[in-house]
Write a protein that holds these residues in place. Sequence first.
Motif, PDB file in Angstrom:
ATOM      1  N   UNK A 177      13.705 -10.699  18.811  1.00  0.00           N
ATOM      2  CA  UNK A 177      12.468 -12.278  18.481  1.00  0.00           C
ATOM      3  C   UNK A 177      11.573 -12.177  19.731  1.00  0.00           C
ATOM      4  N   UNK A 178      10.629 -12.399  19.907  1.00  0.00           N
ATOM      5  CA  UNK A 178       9.645 -13.447  20.941  1.00  0.00           C
ATOM      6  C   UNK A 178      10.239 -14.164  21.473  1.00  0.00           C
ATOM      7  N   UNK A 179      10.470 -14.890  20.531  1.00  0.00           N
ATOM      8  CA  UNK A 179      11.134 -16.592  20.950  1.00  0.00           C
ATOM      9  C   UNK A 179      12.476 -16.623  22.514  1.00  0.00           C
ATOM     10  N   UNK A 180      13.186 -15.334  21.655  1.00  0.00           N
ATOM     11  CA  UNK A 180      14.080 -15.088  22.584  1.00  0.00           C
ATOM     12  C   UNK A 180      14.033 -14.656  24.006  1.00  0.00           C
ATOM     13  N   UNK A 181      13.011 -13.171  23.745  1.00  0.00           N
ATOM     14  CA  UNK A 181      12.452 -12.868  25.471  1.00  0.00           C
ATOM     15  C   UNK A 181      11.785 -13.677  25.966  1.00  0.00           C
ATOM     16  N   UNK A 182      11.062 -15.012  25.271  1.00  0.00           N
ATOM     17  CA  UNK A 182      10.151 -15.768  26.395  1.00  0.00           C
ATOM     18  C   UNK A 182      11.440 -15.928  27.116  1.00  0.00           C
ATOM     19  N   UNK A 183      11.925 -16.783  26.221  1.00  0.00           N
ATOM     20  CA  UNK A 183      13.370 -18.173  26.961  1.00  0.00           C
ATOM     21  C   UNK A 183      14.212 -17.255  27.814  1.00  0.00           C
ATOM     22  N   UNK A 184      13.955 -15.898  27.293  1.00  0.00           N
ATOM     23  CA  UNK A 184      15.322 -15.092  28.862  1.00  0.00           C
ATOM     24  C   UNK A 184      14.365 -15.249  30.062  1.00  0.00           C
ATOM     25  N   UNK A 185      13.031 -14.194  30.024  1.00  0.00           N
ATOM     26  CA  UNK A 185      12.271 -14.741  30.958  1.00  0.00           C
ATOM     27  C   UNK A 185      11.698 -15.792  31.831  1.00  0.00           C
ATOM     28  N   UNK A 186      11.376 -17.012  30.639  1.00  0.00           N
ATOM     29  CA  UNK A 186      11.566 -18.499  31.666  1.00  0.00           C
ATOM     30  C   UNK A 186      12.409 -18.933  32.309  1.00  0.00           C
ATOM     31  N   UNK A 187      13.612 -18.097  31.763  1.00  0.00           N
ATOM     32  CA  UNK A 187      15.238 -18.620  32.815  1.00  0.00           C
ATOM     33  C   UNK A 187      15.417 -18.266  33.859  1.00  0.00           C
ATOM     34  N   UNK A 188      14.875 -16.782  33.814  1.00  0.00           N
ATOM     35  CA  UNK A 188      15.259 -16.376  34.972  1.00  0.00           C
ATOM     36  C   UNK A 188      13.637 -16.549  36.504  1.00  0.00           C
ATOM     37  N   UNK A 189      12.868 -17.245  36.379  1.00  0.00           N
ATOM     38  CA  UNK A 189      12.171 -17.427  36.661  1.00  0.00           C
ATOM     39  C   UNK A 189      12.256 -18.686  37.097  1.00  0.00           C
ATOM     40  N   UNK A 190      12.831 -19.919  35.998  1.00  0.00           N
ATOM     41  CA  UNK A 190      12.604 -21.433  37.085  1.00  0.00           C
ATOM     42  C   UNK A 190      13.980 -21.296  37.734  1.00  0.00           C
TER      43      UNK A 190
END
Length: 816
Positions: free
Chosen positions: A294-307
């Motif tokens: 799911x693209x939304x889970x991919x983005x959520x994971x990468x955003x969480x790492x960045x923050x």
Amino acid sequence: MKKMVLIVTTLTVSLGWFGCNHSAKNEAAKSTTQRNVASIDVNTPWAYDPGPSPDDRMGKELIDLVATQPDMPGISKEIAGSQKFRPAFGPTLWRMIQQPNSVKILFIGQDGTHIAEAAGRTATAGFGGRAQDLAAYFGVNNGAAFMNAFAYTIRGQYAAFQTPIISEEQGKKKVSLATVVDNSIWMMAQDQNSPMVKWRNGLIDWIIRNNRDSLKMIVLFGGSAQDSIGTFIAARGGEVGARYSEADLQAKKVKVPVFSLESAGSNKEFAVILDRQGKDIYQKLAGRRLDYSKPEDQKAAQDALSKNIEKVYADLAIIDEGAGNAGIVHPAQINGYDLNKISIGGQKTLSLKGLKLSDGSQVNNDVLIAEFPHPTSLSLMTPQAASDKIASSLTQLQPYVRAGWRIDADSGMTNQFAAGQSYKYGRSDIGPAYYDFGTPKNRMVSVSSASRMSGKPNVIVIGTRDKAMFDNRAIDAATKAVQPAGISPSELFTARPRTIETRNVFDRGPGEEMARVMKTNLDLAVIGKPKSGMDPKSAGIAAYNIKTHPTDVGDFGHYRGTFNNPKVVILADPDGVDDILTSRALTGTRGQYLNGLMKDMGINDQYLVIKTVPFGMDGATDQEWNTVLGQTTQYRQKIFEAILKSGAPKVIIADGKFAANEVKAIAGSIPVVVINRVGSENNSGIREAAADLGKALGAGSVSANGAMIPLPRSHMGYFARVWEGTSGTRVFDATSTTDKGTAFAIVAPQWAFSQKVTQPQEERKGVEMLKSTLSNKRLFRSDEQFIKFKPSGNDDTSLDPKHIPQLSSLIEKFAA
């Protein structure tokens, strides 16, 4: 009945050469006169690819190069600790005309598709059709050559897209996304010591040298192809920059955290960042299970790492070693080589002019490099967006165009690029000149029309992308067939023969005259016409008299053997559909029993098989048979007229009920022996015919063992794998009404793809050098688990060797 949609463009070109029916051992004298260049339309039905000539210096060199094709599945297990490749169908090496100065554009892609594996030619299906269309934009059709960065089909992806890399700006850590190639894959695919790289560089080098005057451009699709040409240029003394230099990596303190590639649906993969225990850091940050399809889970994971990078950085698995201390082998692993930074002889360039080649010569003409996105990326765009993307890439060629660079169009075609016309992203058909004579239409497609059978990676289904029904017991039996005796363990069973004794022995086709006879004396429109009152959409193959689809499959497997004064000619009723794979007549179980009979009679490979009709006929009624025989009378008459023109065989064998009836009209005074097929047994009538055959041959009373013997290599085309024509039937027709006669399962035997390959000394040396490089750079293979990391007092980390049993041989280095 399902139809494969082909966009056919009829183009007139100066076609490369025809081959002769040829085993280098016994027919070399005939080859010269049958390799004449003919100016014909590329889609002329009797055009075909004979393979490289063992009698020409460059042809022999190419054959010898193919014989060194490394066992990449075996190397993958050693370097990556897992299987990156799909080994069952072996390597697909190229699609091209091999005559000198016949190639104008070389296309390099990533890896073959399922249909390419089945076809035995790369750049079949979508990539091939798209690239063929781009070649036509430059006025080129048969002058295009195709190869891949990977000769074997790979699992997943070459590079991990949107992989987080960490850098520092003003003392603060920053996460950005990049395309990153894993260390193990880079070592196999791009390191100069890799056997795979050396082999691929050799093929590119051969293509350039064989086409010194004609080659004008190398077109690259996707990151693996772009990196591969960068690796080639570097291997030949040029320089190619990367998106990052080692100085950049160090200055920005770039780190590539250890990651694993997880399935993201279909053939997609997602880079998951790992902690020191080798666990998914994304799941920890999310506090829940993530679905990476799911693209939304991919983005959520990468955003969480960045923050949260400052908080979790100390927990990440990071190796402060390698290029720029970034944890990688080579800077180009991040976002690839930058082909705008090519330098040859100290001059920045987009041309290979001046590059030194393996024979000591250099490229004397401008051979331009053009790069485009991977075909999958282009296919996700609208046609207009894809057209614009390609047009934008081509603007880089303009300085060379203004200086006089151009590609001369093939006869009857227009170079639309030179004429200033806009490119429209499309697809063109692929002509038969790129395939063996007798190849069916379902293996010469410009669209994706195949899939791997679910749960059976050694089975490829061609003719449909939908799920067709097959006899699974027959497929399982073919998978588990016993390895035949007499095959040298020095062969790579999933590839074409490579030993000194076998590599030059293959059939180079029937020659132009005989090819023309076989193709021009079939009225396919009449033969393929549905029966009166029957609709193929509802009745399926029952609507036709022939039992393989007339337009999706067409005619195939007309002959097998030698046209050069055969001692025996066999007119045989079709049996099974193995000929769809091999392009040669009766190559399944029945054909192997017939070959056993020929061996018992002392005929060996000096015989010729002609099918009564070049179609599948399993299950046809007598009425259907008689209709087709009536429609093909001239076909058989003309073939036998041409055969007998050069001398009469000692005997003609009729194998099968309908062959027995037809042989009377064509045998004349030549002795005839009839083999009576009774029932469904594949060896039916073989032993019983031995006595009559012995008498006809003047050998007196003889008997036959009735054994099934692998077919002679002199009867098989150049690209036929070692397992083809052996161990029984390899191709099966679908059992479902809607797919029967259209969809076929091709089965690779277990004895071939499970071979324990003994690596040649040079290949073994290369593998050890790859391992040594990883060891010396303190880097790790994909399968080596980072169980626990030990902080060293600052942001840097070092491994605690006692937690890594796989690396016992490296403990002293890491302890130091």
